[in-house]
Write a protein that holds these residues in place. Structure first.
Motif, mmCIF file in Angstrom:
data_model
loop_
_atom_site.group_PDB
_atom_site.id
_atom_site.type_symbol
_atom_site.label_atom_id
_atom_site.label_comp_id
_atom_site.label_asym_id
_atom_site.label_seq_id
_atom_site.Cartn_x
_atom_site.Cartn_y
_atom_site.Cartn_z
ATOM 1 N N PRO A 1 0.805 -1.223 0.000
ATOM 2 C CA PRO A 1 0.000 0.000 0.000
ATOM 3 C C PRO A 1 0.834 1.267 0.000
ATOM 4 O O PRO A 1 1.919 1.306 0.584
ATOM 5 C CB PRO A 1 -0.768 -0.101 1.319
ATOM 6 C CG PRO A 1 0.127 -0.885 2.215
ATOM 7 C CD PRO A 1 1.029 -1.736 1.348
ATOM 8 N N GLY A 2 0.311 2.309 -0.601
ATOM 9 C CA GLY A 2 0.831 3.644 -0.370
ATOM 10 C C GLY A 2 0.329 4.142 0.978
ATOM 11 O O GLY A 2 -0.424 3.463 1.676
ATOM 12 N N SER A 3 0.738 5.366 1.347
ATOM 13 C CA SER A 3 0.361 5.912 2.656
ATOM 14 C C SER A 3 -1.146 6.085 2.780
ATOM 15 O O SER A 3 -1.708 5.913 3.863
ATOM 16 C CB SER A 3 1.014 7.283 2.857
ATOM 17 O OG SER A 3 2.398 7.157 2.791
ATOM 18 N N PRO B 1 -3.898 4.367 1.250
ATOM 19 C CA PRO B 1 -4.584 3.116 1.586
ATOM 20 C C PRO B 1 -4.144 2.559 2.933
ATOM 21 O O PRO B 1 -4.958 2.008 3.681
ATOM 22 C CB PRO B 1 -4.179 2.169 0.452
ATOM 23 C CG PRO B 1 -3.742 3.060 -0.659
ATOM 24 C CD PRO B 1 -3.228 4.321 -0.048
ATOM 25 N N HIS C 1 8.257 0.690 0.541
ATOM 26 C CA HIS C 1 7.088 0.041 1.136
ATOM 27 C C HIS C 1 7.070 -1.418 0.668
ATOM 28 O O HIS C 1 7.590 -1.737 -0.396
ATOM 29 C CB HIS C 1 5.783 0.686 0.629
ATOM 30 C CG HIS C 1 5.560 2.097 1.079
ATOM 31 N ND1 HIS C 1 4.318 2.704 1.017
ATOM 32 C CD2 HIS C 1 6.406 3.029 1.592
ATOM 33 C CE1 HIS C 1 4.408 3.946 1.465
ATOM 34 N NE2 HIS C 1 5.660 4.170 1.816
#
Lengths: 401, 401
Positions: free
Chosen positions: A68-70, A72, A345
């Motif tokens: 995930p990015g920040s 989500p 990530h």
């Protein structure tokens, strides 16, 4: 009945306090097979004591294998399914510079680019111009007027900018104008639905004026638009959970994400000490506190294992200050993993620690990925963390009779 | 957004290689409570070494308690929700004899039966006639002509056959003609929707001619139709995952299942050695390899614990050949459990071993059900295995920013 409806139906109010401490990118990997992760390497006496008292587990931010990015990552922690509530790139960029996006705003991520004499893109990032140049050009673009809408142009960093159109009834479904390659002209902003036709017209008109304004500013003599979108409609924390929520985050992006779910954003200062002081000072004003610590992620992204370990130890040293307030529920977790070995990530499950008087404690005595694997919370989707928090705070009624 | 859409959106291409080695029916049970399963009994030094390096878990093929057939079992492993993509019995029977079903084909499983003088079924399996007799009768039925469609009749085994009608616009939604009991006549093929009326008419016309053709062939003087269906529309592996996939399977059923998701079916020879050689020879032509080993299932279905153990050891001895190719991701698992104690497929979770450099290794040091239970992958739906494989192969972008 979906998860949010269930929370709406079951939540009750009381005087308990919940603290959600998010160490960004907390999960990690050992550098060598069989070794320890960053969290396992760090000396964390305070987190370990909490782990012994509480219950551990591993959360999956989106789905197995999905990094995930920040956005989500945090929506999941806040209990909103990140696959259901998606945040456009323009909106996230706006949140990241602390721009207070409203429901009538269309946010656009812009990239300054270089056009050659024929009008084709020769550099998609305008030679990565200095931030000061970008800021000066944004100030010029910010002067452009479009009848019927407010226009905001703000610099982000180097060649990146944010454009916001504010006006009633603007749709957010417009194609990128960045062709993702050089040697071709920028694309026309095309509406993907009827409700976004006006937005596309406004974008076209804005781009026409921008070309004139920037024509002598090579290498940044134009810009492309990406991730055109409105902020998603996200039910508020108060409405879903009955919680007055305060956010204590140093970085704009995380303040913005908290604002998306209508938390009140508090002045967090610059340091973890500042944040802890803010927590103390605001203790009586909120039921729920979201505290965000950025540096476990940034050191991971730098590939600096030792620095990430040090940041985890810094976090650990703040625990007594937080615990001294005697929150009914104290959760320490991450929004995703950022193994320094990968410098990014990752999809690996995220350590979770939940401490409350009502925990069915497990055998875990320290906070680390291997212990979390045998923890009492098991492996679970991150979106279920909020209902666990509410339950341990005595804030959920029985479902059914 | 569903799982396949997410995969479509996030996948990227690179030069990594993924091997999915499916030992059919791998999961088992101990013969006595407290004993070891087949996999735990087998001497598997190579799998154990992989387990120590990688990460283990248990997959649920469909849902807890649901015993899958080979079709749902494999669709799950391939990342397609087996409850969403269902395969009719006629289609599966066609795949099982290597019949290359196209999108215009309606496939029907047939059972030769015996009609008495009154036209009632006296034996639903025509005395389980020998396969040679079935084959001879199928050759006769294959001569039947129906205007406007192609007709194919192929023997399966003993009293079982496959009938395929090929023609544009044929629906696949027609009731069985097998009344599931004796003493009554076969049923009429009735269309369940308007689009299948032509198919029902064709089936009726075919059955009328078949009754004439077979009238002197007692005990197999007619046949019933079951599982009438078209092959489901399943998005291709290439489109969903961006993977060029090769299937190396000895048994027709598994080649057919691979074909359903548009893998390229390679010549697998007859033995596991042949399969490994094919893998080596095709290494540069594909990104993803599905290798299928049948005998862990068939020995389980025979109720032969010792033979299943031996087959697992045979599989183990092939691991070095596969590992020598240095796949970026090597997965060893099953499509379901087939405990020899039960002599059948079962619903028990299936051992999974995933080895890759980016694993967060767990404490497991051998491959077996008990160790899998404490493995880092936890217990998860089989349909999420593909996204884990892609993640570990560096083939998935971040979700959201």
């Amino acid at each position: 009945m979906d998860l949010l409806d269930l929370m709406r139906r079951l939540h009750v109010k009381n005087s308990t306090k919940i603290v959600l401490l998010v160490a960004d990118g907390l999960g990690g990997l050992p550098l060598q097979a069989g070794g320890k992760t960053e969290l396992e390497t760090a000396q964390t006496p305070n987190l370990d004591a909490l782990a012994a008292r509480g219950v551990l587990g591993l959360s999956t931010p989106v789905l197995p294998g999905i990094t995930p990015g920040s956005g989500p990552g945090h929506l999941g922690l806040f209990g909103y399914d990140p696959l259901q509530f998606q945040i456009g790139r323009g909106v996230l960029e706006g949140l990241g510079i602390d721009f207070d996006l409203g429901p009538n705003d269309v946010a656009i991520r812009g990239n300054f680019c270089t056009l050659d004499a024929a009008g084709n893109i020769s550099d998609r990032r305008a030679g990565r111009i200095a931030s000061e140049i970008g800021a000066r050009l944004c100030a010029k673009l910010d002067q452009i007027k479009i009848p019927g809408v407010e226009v905001f142009v703000r610099p982000v960093k180097e060649y990146r900018l944010v454009v916001v159109f504010r006006g009633a009834g603007l749709g957010g479904n417009v194609e990128d104008t960045d062709p993702q390659k050089t040697g071709v002209p920028p694309l026309d902003p095309v509406a993907r639905d009827a409700g976004s036709k006006t937005t596309a017209d406004i974008a076209r008109s804005f781009l026409k004026q921008a070309r004139e304004v920037l024509k002598n500013d090579a290498p940044a003599n134009f810009f492309t638009m990406r991730g055109i979108d409105k902020r998603p409609h996200i039910p508020t924390f108060e409405e879903v959970y009955g919680l007055r929520a305060g956010a204590i985050a140093v970085y704009p992006m995380y303040r913005g994400l908290a604002r998306l779910v209508s938390m009140q954003v508090l002045d967090a200062g610059q340091t973890l000490d500042d944040q802890c002081r803010r927590l103390e000072q605001s203790w009586n004003d909120f039921d729920f506190f979201f505290m965000h610590f950025k540096y476990t992620d940034s050191t991971g992204e730098d590939g600096n294992f030792a620095a990430k370990v040090e940041r985890i130890e810094q976090l650990d040293s703040a625990i007594p200050q937080i615990a001294a307030l005697k929150p009914d529920v104290l959760i320490v977790t991450g929004d995703h993993s950022t193994p320094s070995k990968m410098r990014s990530h990752s999809w690996h499950p995220v350590p979770v620690l939940l401490a409350a008087d009502s925990c069915r404690s497990d055998a875990c005595t320290s906070f680390g990925e291997a212990q979390c694997l045998s923890g009492g919370l098991g492996q679970f989707p991150a979106k279920h963390l909020m209902s666990l928090a509410l339950a341990h705070a005595g804030r959920l009624e029985k479902f059914g009779a």
